[in-house]
Scaffold this motif. Structure first.
Motif, PDB file in Angstrom:
ATOM      1  N   VAL A 158       0.847  -1.201   0.000  1.00 28.22           N
ATOM      2  CA  VAL A 158       0.000   0.000   0.000  1.00 28.22           C
ATOM      3  C   VAL A 158       0.878   1.246   0.000  1.00 28.22           C
ATOM      4  O   VAL A 158       0.625   2.205  -0.734  1.00 28.22           O
ATOM      5  N   MET A 159       1.936   1.224   0.813  1.00 29.08           N
ATOM      6  CA  MET A 159       2.849   2.364   0.893  1.00 29.08           C
ATOM      7  C   MET A 159       3.441   2.690  -0.471  1.00 29.08           C
ATOM      8  O   MET A 159       3.496   3.846  -0.874  1.00 29.08           O
ATOM      9  N   LYS A 160       3.860   1.666  -1.197  1.00 30.84           N
ATOM     10  CA  LYS A 160       4.463   1.895  -2.512  1.00 30.84           C
ATOM     11  C   LYS A 160       3.461   2.502  -3.491  1.00 30.84           C
ATOM     12  O   LYS A 160       3.790   3.431  -4.243  1.00 30.84           O
ATOM     13  N   SER A 161       2.233   1.996  -3.493  1.00 32.75           N
ATOM     14  CA  SER A 161       1.196   2.556  -4.367  1.00 32.75           C
ATOM     15  C   SER A 161       0.880   3.999  -3.969  1.00 32.75           C
ATOM     16  O   SER A 161       0.741   4.877  -4.826  1.00 32.75           O
ATOM     17  N   ALA A 162       0.762   4.242  -2.669  1.00 33.80           N
ATOM     18  CA  ALA A 162       0.453   5.587  -2.189  1.00 33.80           C
ATOM     19  C   ALA A 162       1.555   6.570  -2.562  1.00 33.80           C
ATOM     20  O   ALA A 162       1.271   7.720  -2.928  1.00 33.80           O
ATOM     21  N   ALA A 163       2.800   6.141  -2.480  1.00 38.86           N
ATOM     22  CA  ALA A 163       3.912   7.024  -2.849  1.00 38.86           C
ATOM     23  C   ALA A 163       3.792   7.475  -4.299  1.00 38.86           C
ATOM     24  O   ALA A 163       4.017   8.652  -4.614  1.00 38.86           O
ATOM     25  N   LEU A 164       3.405   6.543  -5.161  1.00 39.37           N
ATOM     26  CA  LEU A 164       3.236   6.897  -6.576  1.00 39.37           C
ATOM     27  C   LEU A 164       2.021   7.808  -6.784  1.00 39.37           C
ATOM     28  O   LEU A 164       2.084   8.779  -7.541  1.00 39.37           O
ATOM     29  N   GLU A 165       0.924   7.494  -6.116  1.00 42.31           N
ATOM     30  CA  GLU A 165      -0.293   8.282  -6.280  1.00 42.31           C
ATOM     31  C   GLU A 165      -0.149   9.702  -5.745  1.00 42.31           C
ATOM     32  O   GLU A 165      -0.723  10.642  -6.299  1.00 42.31           O
ATOM     33  N   LEU A 166       0.599   9.866  -4.658  1.00 43.50           N
ATOM     34  CA  LEU A 166       0.700  11.179  -4.021  1.00 43.50           C
ATOM     35  C   LEU A 166       1.927  11.978  -4.459  1.00 43.50           C
ATOM     36  O   LEU A 166       2.079  13.138  -4.081  1.00 43.50           O
ATOM     37  N   ALA A 167       2.775  11.382  -5.277  1.00 44.69           N
ATOM     38  CA  ALA A 167       3.980  12.071  -5.765  1.00 44.69           C
ATOM     39  C   ALA A 167       3.668  13.398  -6.476  1.00 44.69           C
ATOM     40  O   ALA A 167       4.411  14.368  -6.278  1.00 44.69           O
ATOM     41  N   PRO A 168       2.605  13.488  -7.277  1.00 42.37           N
ATOM     42  CA  PRO A 168       2.330  14.773  -7.927  1.00 42.37           C
ATOM     43  C   PRO A 168       2.112  15.928  -6.934  1.00 42.37           C
ATOM     44  O   PRO A 168       2.341  17.079  -7.279  1.00 42.37           O
ATOM     45  N   VAL A 173       5.676   9.210   0.981  1.00 42.61           N
ATOM     46  CA  VAL A 173       5.061   8.104   1.708  1.00 42.61           C
ATOM     47  C   VAL A 173       6.125   7.026   1.896  1.00 42.61           C
ATOM     48  O   VAL A 173       6.686   6.529   0.917  1.00 42.61           O
ATOM     49  N   ASN A 174       6.403   6.703   3.145  1.00 39.89           N
ATOM     50  CA  ASN A 174       7.432   5.711   3.465  1.00 39.89           C
ATOM     51  C   ASN A 174       6.925   4.789   4.564  1.00 39.89           C
ATOM     52  O   ASN A 174       5.904   5.056   5.199  1.00 39.89           O
ATOM     53  N   SER A 175       7.680   3.729   4.786  1.00 39.37           N
ATOM     54  CA  SER A 175       7.417   2.890   5.951  1.00 39.37           C
ATOM     55  C   SER A 175       8.739   2.670   6.669  1.00 39.37           C
ATOM     56  O   SER A 175       9.803   2.737   6.059  1.00 39.37           O
ATOM     57  N   VAL A 176       8.637   2.438   7.964  1.00 35.73           N
ATOM     58  CA  VAL A 176       9.792   2.053   8.752  1.00 35.73           C
ATOM     59  C   VAL A 176       9.505   0.654   9.274  1.00 35.73           C
ATOM     60  O   VAL A 176       8.368   0.326   9.603  1.00 35.73           O
ATOM     61  N   SER A 177      10.543  -0.158   9.318  1.00 38.06           N
ATOM     62  CA  SER A 177      10.376  -1.575   9.665  1.00 38.06           C
ATOM     63  C   SER A 177      11.317  -1.983  10.787  1.00 38.06           C
ATOM     64  O   SER A 177      12.314  -2.665  10.564  1.00 38.06           O
TER      65      SER A 177
END
Length: 190
Positions: A158-168, A173-177
């Motif tokens: 989800v984080m990866k998709s959100a990063a692409l969607e919100l980049a404009p 959007v990142n995650s810490v593990s």
């Protein structure tokens, strides 16, 4: 240190553990901090200790998330930092895991995190930062952690998709593990 002066930060699960520590750091750096948690007494106690704003909300409940967003919008207008930290752990082999345990973990860790981001997007400032708390078990699952690991693996997707969607909008959007961290959640899962 006030390099976050005039920034608004929202932290889900801010009454203990990593969320509490993050709230403390952001407050010390000058941010206006808003924490949430599902246990009213715990969230109010943490807010008093930290001198931050609190709101009782269960991340597994979409209506609670919507009410949270409305309250943050009313109080602050928009958000600079969103730390989607609330989560639960649970252990059990695949054979032992009940539907109830599966649903509770997925409802908080995945569904709740997903809809927290979804509902906050309209009030995220351009250039804002979103951070999901994931886990090293997303890439290093072990016996007895299948549901928890799956919830965090899906969260990273989800984080990866959100990063692409919100980049404009220049929203990061990142995650810490982190690995095992001595927190109340860890103590409850043992």
């Amino acid at each position: 240190m006030d390099n976050l002066k005039d920034k608004v930060a929202v932290i889900t699960g801010g009454n203990s553990g990593i969320g509490y520590a993050t709230a403390k750091q952001l407050k010390e750096q000058g941010a206006q901090v808003f924490i949430t948690g599902r246990r009213k007494e715990a969230i109010e106690k943490a807010a008093q200790e930290l001198d931050v704003t609190a709101f009782t909300a269960d991340q597994a409940n979409v209506l609670d998330i919507e009410n949270l967003v409305a309250k943050v919008k009313e109080d602050f207008g928009a958000v600079d930092i969103l730390f989607i930290n609330a989560g639960i752990a649970g252990l059990g082999t695949i054979e032992q895991t009940s539907e109830e345990l599966y649903d509770s973990i997925m409802n908080v860790n995945l569904k709740g995190a997903y809809f927290t981001l979804s509902k906050f997007i309209p009030i995220l400032k351009d250039g804002a930062s979103v951070v999901f708390l994931s886990s090293n078990t997303a890439s290093m699952p072990g016996p007895g952690s299948s549901v928890y690991s799956a919830s965090k693996t899906a969260l990273n997707s989800v984080m990866k998709s959100a990063a692409l969607e919100l980049a404009p909008r220049k929203i990061r959007v990142n995650s810490v593990s982190p690995g095992p961290t001595e927190t109340e959640v860890m103590k409850k899962s043992v």
